[in-house]
Design an enzyme around this catalytic site. Structure first.
Site, PDB file in Angstrom:
ATOM      1  CG  MET A   1      -2.377  -1.226   1.156  1.00  0.00           C
ATOM      2  SD  MET A   1      -3.557  -0.461  -0.376  1.00  0.00           S
ATOM      3  CE  MET A   1      -4.308  -2.003   0.414  1.00  0.00           C
ATOM      4  CB  CYS A   2       0.243   4.518  -1.560  1.00  0.00           C
ATOM      5  SG  CYS A   2       0.485   3.878  -3.949  1.00  0.00           S
ATOM      6  CD  GLU A   3       2.771   5.412   5.213  1.00  0.00           C
ATOM      7  OE1 GLU A   3       2.637   6.704   5.683  1.00  0.00           O
ATOM      8  OE2 GLU A   3       3.940   3.896   6.040  1.00  0.00           O
TER       9      GLU A   3
END
Length: 261
Positions: free
Chosen positions: A1-3
């Protein structure tokens, strides 16, 4: 997942401290090494930086960390690719013009089966995130106009977010420069700093700051992130399905919209 990282403030404020913490997670303390981007509103204009390299090793990111670009609204994203190749066209945040304003969008999550409806806006890259952004703007362009009130626009954004969230993970940052809309399905937290200001230390870098020496008593600065950036401050964690509308550093509307069945 990205942030994700965003800022809403009542006075032009730089993002150097928070941005420094986030960039270390892009290939150093975290796995989000597949590109990064940041957009700063300056009036109706936007100063944007993107790089397909990891933020922890990016010379462009070094410039942003050390150059105090002041803004009332900023949106940042570090990417861990799951849909779409690693390239500049697939780095967030994405930007389009609608009703004489630049709209900026960043997304954390995955809707692998998402299919956008045909419309005026089309994605340039191959991510589901950019397709979502275009779908949102096409919906607003069809059902609203430049005179539609903010509350009506936000009500549509809430309904759309609930529908998207039923298809997967949908953590959202969206701004038109006047306000910042955020929606959470899994992870999001915020902090609002106001007088009396105190010190803070980053989790991911040996960097501390005394905000009292950097601010005035009237300043209100809110930071919204995927994961808290500091070790010595109390962050307000979003609930699944929670949305908040930020303006000038304050939450002006909020609620909970569970994913549609």
């Amino acid at each position: 997942m990205c942030e994700l990282l965003a800022m809403s403030a009542n006075t032009p404020t730089d993002l150097c401290f928070s941005f420094t913490g986030l960039t270390r997670r892009g290939g150093d303390t975290g796995p989000h090494k597949d590109g990064w981007g940041v957009a700063f509103y300056e009036g109706k204009g936007v100063r944007a930086f993107h790089d397909a390299e990891s933020s922890a090793n990016s010379r462009i990111a070094e410039v942003v960390q050390t150059h105090p670009i002041k803004s009332e609204v900023a949106i940042c994203h570090i990417r861990q690719a799951n849909v779409g190749e690693i390239c500049l066209a697939n780095t967030h945040p994405f930007m389009r013009e609608l009703w004489g304003r630049y709209w900026v969008f960043a997304h954390n999550g995955q809707l692998s089966a998402f299919q956008s409806s045909p419309g005026f806006y089309e994605p340039v890259g191959t991510t589901d995130s950019e397709a979502l952004f275009c779908d949102i703007l096409n919906h607003l362009r069809t059902h609203c106009d430049r005179n539609t009130g903010t509350d009506d626009v936000v009500d549509r954004l809430v309904r759309l977010s609930s529908a998207y969230a039923s298809q997967g993970v949908f953590n959202l940052l969206l701004s038109n420069g006047d306000w910042l809309f955020t929606y959470c399905t899994t992870k999001m937290a915020s902090i609002t700093r106001r007088a009396p200001f105190g010190p803070a230390r980053l989790k991911d870098a040996d960097v501390a700051v005394d905000f009292e020496s950097e601010t005035t008593p009237d300043d209100i600065v809110s930071v919204i992130v995927t994961e808290p950036l500091t070790t010595d401050e109390k962050w307000d964690v979003y609930h699944p399905g929670e949305w908040r509308l930020w303006r000038k550093g304050e939450v002006v509307r909020s609620g909970v919209a569970e994913p549609n069945a």
